[in-house]
Scaffold this motif. Sequence first.
Motif, PDB file in Angstrom:
ATOM      1  N   VAL A   8      -8.397  -4.706   3.548  1.00 59.37           N
ATOM      2  CA  VAL A   8      -7.407  -5.694   3.095  1.00 59.37           C
ATOM      3  C   VAL A   8      -6.303  -5.923   4.133  1.00 59.37           C
ATOM      4  CG1 VAL A   8      -7.797  -5.608   0.614  1.00 59.37           C
ATOM      5  CG2 VAL A   8      -6.231  -3.981   1.620  1.00 59.37           C
TER       6      VAL A   8
ATOM      7  N   ASP B  24     -11.858   5.107  11.592  1.00 61.36           N
ATOM      8  CA  ASP B  24     -10.827   6.030  11.121  1.00 61.36           C
ATOM      9  C   ASP B  24     -10.358   6.988  12.219  1.00 61.36           C
ATOM     10  OD1 ASP B  24      -9.185   6.831   9.023  1.00 61.36           O
ATOM     11  OD2 ASP B  24     -10.500   8.482   8.451  1.00 61.36           O
TER      12      ASP B  24
ATOM     13  N   GLY C 157       0.870  -1.188   0.000  1.00 64.67           N
ATOM     14  CA  GLY C 157       0.000   0.000   0.000  1.00 64.67           C
ATOM     15  C   GLY C 157       0.898   1.227   0.000  1.00 64.67           C
TER      16      GLY C 157
ATOM     17  N   TRP D 128      -0.657   7.635   0.928  1.00 65.84           N
ATOM     18  CA  TRP D 128      -0.181   8.609   1.914  1.00 65.84           C
ATOM     19  C   TRP D 128       0.710   7.961   2.980  1.00 65.84           C
ATOM     20  CZ3 TRP D 128      -3.834  11.352   5.969  1.00 65.84           C
ATOM     21  CH2 TRP D 128      -3.074  12.249   6.724  1.00 65.84           C
TER      22      TRP D 128
ATOM     23  N   ARG E 237     -12.429   5.329   1.940  1.00 65.44           N
ATOM     24  CA  ARG E 237     -12.792   5.563   3.350  1.00 65.44           C
ATOM     25  C   ARG E 237     -14.300   5.628   3.586  1.00 65.44           C
ATOM     26  NH1 ARG E 237      -7.764   7.612   3.712  1.00 65.44           N
ATOM     27  NH2 ARG E 237      -6.725   7.646   5.730  1.00 65.44           N
TER      28      ARG E 237
ATOM     29  N   ASP F 192       1.619  -2.242  -4.692  1.00 64.36           N
ATOM     30  CA  ASP F 192       0.431  -1.387  -4.814  1.00 64.36           C
ATOM     31  C   ASP F 192      -0.210  -1.749  -6.143  1.00 64.36           C
ATOM     32  OD1 ASP F 192      -0.460   1.508  -3.388  1.00 64.36           O
ATOM     33  OD2 ASP F 192      -1.172   1.222  -5.450  1.00 64.36           O
TER      34      ASP F 192
ATOM     35  N   HIS G 132      -8.273   6.361  16.992  1.00 59.62           N
ATOM     36  CA  HIS G 132      -7.161   7.183  17.492  1.00 59.62           C
ATOM     37  C   HIS G 132      -7.523   7.794  18.857  1.00 59.62           C
ATOM     38  CE1 HIS G 132      -4.073   7.423  14.400  1.00 59.62           C
ATOM     39  NE2 HIS G 132      -4.918   7.773  13.458  1.00 59.62           N
TER      40      HIS G 132
END
Length: 400
Positions: free
Chosen positions: A100, A204, A25, A28, A191, A58, A208
């Motif tokens: 994934v 997401d 991947g 970012w 997302r 990727d 955190h």
Amino acid sequence: MSATATARVSAGRPARRRIGVGVVGFGWLGQAHTRSLLRIPTLFENRVFDAELIACSDPLPARLDQATDSFGFKRASAAWESVINDPAVEVIYIAAPNMVHVPLVEAAAQAGKAVFCEKPVGGTPEQIARAANAARTAGVISGVGYNYRWAPLVRYARELIASGELGEITNYRGRFFSMYGADPLGLNSWRFQLDQAGYGVTSDLMSHAVDLAHMLLGPITRVSGTLETYIRERPVPGDGAGHYGRGRPEDPRTPVTNEDYAAMLCTFASGARGTFEVSRTMIGPESEHAFDAYGTRGAVAWNFERLNELRLYRATEDPGSGYTRVLGGERFGHHGAFVPGSGNTIGFEDLVTIEDYEFCTAVAEGRPFEPGFEQALAWAAVQAALLRSAQSGGWEEVRA
Ligand SMILES: NC(=O)c1ccc[n+]([C@@H]2O[C@H](COP(=O)([O-])OP(=O)(O)OC[C@H]3O[C@@H](n4cnc5c(N)ncnc54)[C@H](O)[C@@H]3O)[C@@H](O)[C@H]2O)c1
């Protein structure tokens, strides 16, 4: 370099272990981790490892070219199996979309490789449990990308709380408001899709916020929460589009299939009470990942938008004086690896670099790393309770 110069450089520094790295991947965060690994030698002279970029995967050909041409990977392929099974790769970094994560973690663990997976390690609580089980069964070192834990002032806040300086913490407020989805023309990237991301902002952003609370205050035992999706359709994205990409009003749209907003009340095992709120659509705060901890002798507050500041209230000093501002600087943690003195600032990617330095150090020394998949699992138990509560409308216990 001459033989004398080599001897002088190596004298007095720890032996270094070579660690072959594979990245799966390369958007970012895949690129952020790779840049971090590349600059660690220039920042951490006393490191005990040297990371070598071996292989990258990727599905997008342009990203594979970037991986070899600009970042220096030896090999790049659309087939992730070739990275995981590459004999020169010892550590796998996973930075692909959430749904994934688990097949990749399972394959890496079965191959006996240390695995660092971006948060949340799968898009559902069940998937996080599978990943944790795979790493535990294989006995491999795991790491998870809860990078905000590594902010030097967040770690200072933890010290203040753990030492009892702020008294007993009775109340906690966690929040993560990110405006990446606030524009209805924001693209319907992975997302926003249940089949690619799993859940929305609970996976997401709340992951955190709760992970920081776990680090600062310990486990959460009960929650009562709610979820909402405000923008129900978005423009169709092109290949490789990220969550900050924008479409045009005339573009075709498809449905958003996970949540934009989540909130919960909670009880900590310590007895403290907490509130959490996260959103990707609220207008105003651009990236307000923040917490407030209130104790019987003081309080501490931090906000990622002001990463280099901590607000501190000591009731024992001058009770009427309000919060004081503690500036980040070399006296806190690894801050001084990046800039000297005080008030010279560090940024998002520096936290990723500290995280990668700490993870590869643990791998080189053959010891467990925290936060690893057990910490991801602690979040999964809270997420499962939050999802049940959003259905039942009542309080739900956090079950292991
Ligand atoms: N810790 C943090 O602060 C933070 C910040 C952003 C993202 N993340 C996490 O990092 C992960 C990636 O997010 P991102 O923002 O970098 O996304 P991104 O869209 O920028 O990049 C994802 C990359 O994965 C590739 N990809 C898609 N399917 C794949 C597959 N089957 N195998 C291999 N690669 C595949 C895409 O082509 C893309 O290049 C997510 O799990 C996300 O939650 C963490």
